[in-house]
Design an enzyme around this catalytic site. Structure first.
Site, PDB file in Angstrom:
ATOM      1  N   LYS A  20       0.852  -1.189   0.000  1.00  0.00           N
ATOM      2  CA  LYS A  20       0.000   0.000   0.000  1.00  0.00           C
ATOM      3  C   LYS A  20       0.889   1.239   0.000  1.00  0.00           C
ATOM      4  CE  LYS A  20      -3.769   2.112   2.698  1.00  0.00           C
ATOM      5  NZ  LYS A  20      -4.662   1.926   3.870  1.00  0.00           N
TER       6      LYS A  20
ATOM      7  N   SER B 123      -9.521   2.283   3.055  1.00  0.00           N
ATOM      8  CA  SER B 123      -8.630   3.007   2.161  1.00  0.00           C
ATOM      9  C   SER B 123      -7.705   2.098   1.358  1.00  0.00           C
ATOM     10  CB  SER B 123      -7.783   3.994   2.972  1.00  0.00           C
ATOM     11  OG  SER B 123      -6.970   3.289   3.907  1.00  0.00           O
TER      12      SER B 123
ATOM     13  N   SER C  70      -9.887  -0.305   7.322  1.00  0.00           N
ATOM     14  CA  SER C  70      -9.363  -0.159   5.962  1.00  0.00           C
ATOM     15  C   SER C  70      -8.650  -1.373   5.392  1.00  0.00           C
ATOM     16  CB  SER C  70      -8.441   1.063   5.879  1.00  0.00           C
ATOM     17  OG  SER C  70      -9.205   2.238   5.977  1.00  0.00           O
TER      18      SER C  70
END
Length: 488
Positions: free
Chosen positions: A79, A154, A178
């Site tokens: 990420k 996210s 998330s």
């Protein structure tokens, strides 16, 4: 039967590479080609084939020398909230466009030490703020199951990459859900460990008392492999790191579930839960009963308070953490300005997106003189009560099961103009985050329009192995985690 690298598990890829039936370079090239073929998903924001193949060659050399780690040669992706030396780190924001870190985040470094090869960086909501991955400066990520829908956020790029088989496993971060929510929306498995288990060093901070790293993959077995490398103390570099040794989270994957008490919170199955999601979860819980588990009704009475508490505490911490992005040391700086204050204002106005600005303003307000006691302090008190509710519940159950989100993934743009509607979708993931508990999502069926439904499992502190065992046994009895979106 021929080995299908696209569909192979982390464990299978690691075994093939270790036996030298497959090279790390071949595995990396295969997934780099898949990433190029599916750029339309917008899951990746940065790739560098030269850097990836250099890591793969190093993994092959380590295997040849007989000193390979447990994940030697396995391709993964990170990420874009983790800083990396070999790839730019932007946290999905214009504020950090082009930024190169001089060091790797601890999570990245530990997976590299285990032999994993980095394919690139994954799209995410700006500074991890969002539930839909529509807040990224690089545009929205598409859900591989339906390109017109969100992948969740996210960590939307992370979940989409695993679902589309662009990487066998990835890293994500979970502040208020998330990892779990995008895993549910994309039909993959993801786990957030107990707060403090995974080092936050090198993670671009959003809310320091909530942010936690974790893996996402197709199965609980693969998540256990990655989590075993990620976790462990990092006391010299992270003040929130727990002094608890690393462990093998896969040690009890195959234990029997006979007698396992699964708590079912009545507050999680009320009117706000969509009928299609409830039907999938009811079927999943029946499957657990077949496996020997026993369902126990429990209560988490302050569930509805989790949203206001989270959206006071998280923005407060964000306003503090993001104050460092002022155009002075690194990141974006406005091209034209008058004095220093004007430079600050223009830099932050240009660099931050709408959702980040919204949370900074909310956070600054609740921390301001005259409002701190009324809002922030009160939220912290209720946070403690929410954690106490869980401890009371765990007196009568071993794990807690429920929905991850009230609905399946919604259409891109459906909630863009209504931030509160977006926030309300976090109702089931926020309580566990506020309490710092380990939690995971595993594929549990399909709802309306054939979209995936995730089952959330929450454990008591340091109960990751128990969660992974419960998830693994469910995945041995079902095939939801093996389903692949059409076209991938």
């Amino acid at each position: 039967m021929a080995f299908d690298l696209t569909q192979a598990s982390v464990a299978a890829i690691a075994a093939r590479i270790r036996s030298r039936e497959l090279s790390a370079v071949e595995a990396a090239q295969h997934f780099l080609a898949r990433i190029d073929a599916h750029r339309g998903l917008n899951a990746f924001v940065a790739t560098d084939p030269e850097a990836t193949l250099a890591q793969a060659r190093a993994a092959d050399a380590a295997i040849a020398a007989g000193n390979a780690g447990p994940l030697a040669g396995v391709p993964i992706a990170h990420k874009d909230i983790f800083v990396t030396r070999d790839f730019p780190t932007t946290a999905g924001s214009k504020m950090l466009q082009g930024y190169r870190s001089p060091f790797d985040a601890t999570t990245v470094a530990r997976l590299a030490a285990a032999g994993a090869v980095t394919l690139g960086k994954l799209n995410c909501d700006e500074f991890a703020m969002g539930s839909s991955n529509e807040n990224s400066a690089y545009g929205a990520v598409q859900n591989p199951w339906d390109a017109t829908r969100i992948p969740g956020g996210s960590s939307g790029g992370s979940a989409a990459a695993v679902a589309a088989r662009l990487a066998p496993a990835v890293t994500g971060t979970d502040t208020g859900g998330s990892i779990r929510q995008p895993a549910a929306f994309c039909g993959v498995t993801g786990i957030k460990p107990t707060y403090g288990r995974a080092s936050r060093y090198g993670m671009v901070a959003f809310a320091s008392s909530l942010d936690q790293a974790g893996p996402m993959a197709r199965s609980a077995e693969d998540c256990a492999l990655l989590l075993s490398s990620i976790c462990g103390p990092d006391l010299d570099r992270d003040s929130t790191s727990l002094d608890r040794p690393a462990e093998d989270f896969g040690r009890s994957l195959n234990d029997s579930l006979d007698g396992l008490r699964i708590g079912v919170p009545k507050e999680f199955f009320g009117d706000g839960l969509a009928a299609d999601v409830r039907a999938a979860l009811d079927a999943a819980l029946k499957e657990y009963e077949k496996l020997g588990a026993r369902l126990v009704e429990i209560s988490l009475p302050r569930t509805e308070l989790a949203i206001p508490v989270y959206y006071i505490i998280a923005p407060a911490e964000a306003s503090s953490n993001l104050s460092r992005f002022d155009g002075v040391k690194f990141g974006h700086r406005a091209a034209q300005y008058g004095d220093l204050l004007d430079m600050y204002k223009k830099t932050r106005a240009e660099g931050f997106g709408d959702e980040v600005k919204r949370r900074i303003m909310v956070g600054t307000y609740v921390l301001s003189h005259g409002y701190y006691d009324a809002y922030y302090l009160k939220a912290q008190q209720i946070r403690r009560m929410i954690a106490d509710d869980f401890q009371q519940a765990f007196a009568s159950c071993d794990v807690i099961a429920g929905p991850v989100a009230p609905t399946v993934a919604w259409k891109l743009g459906d909630k863009s103009d209504d931030p509160v509607a977006n926030y309300l979708a976090d109702i089931y993931t926020l309580p566990g985050s506020l309490a710092g508990l380990p939690g995971m999502s595993l594929p549990a069926g399909f709802g309306d329009s054939g979209m995936p439904v995730g089952l959330q499992l929450l454990g008591n502190y340091f109960g990751e192995a128990k969660l992974l065992n419960a998830a693994h046994r469910f995945q041995q009895a079902t095939d939801f985690h093996l389903r692949t979106p059409e076209g991938f």
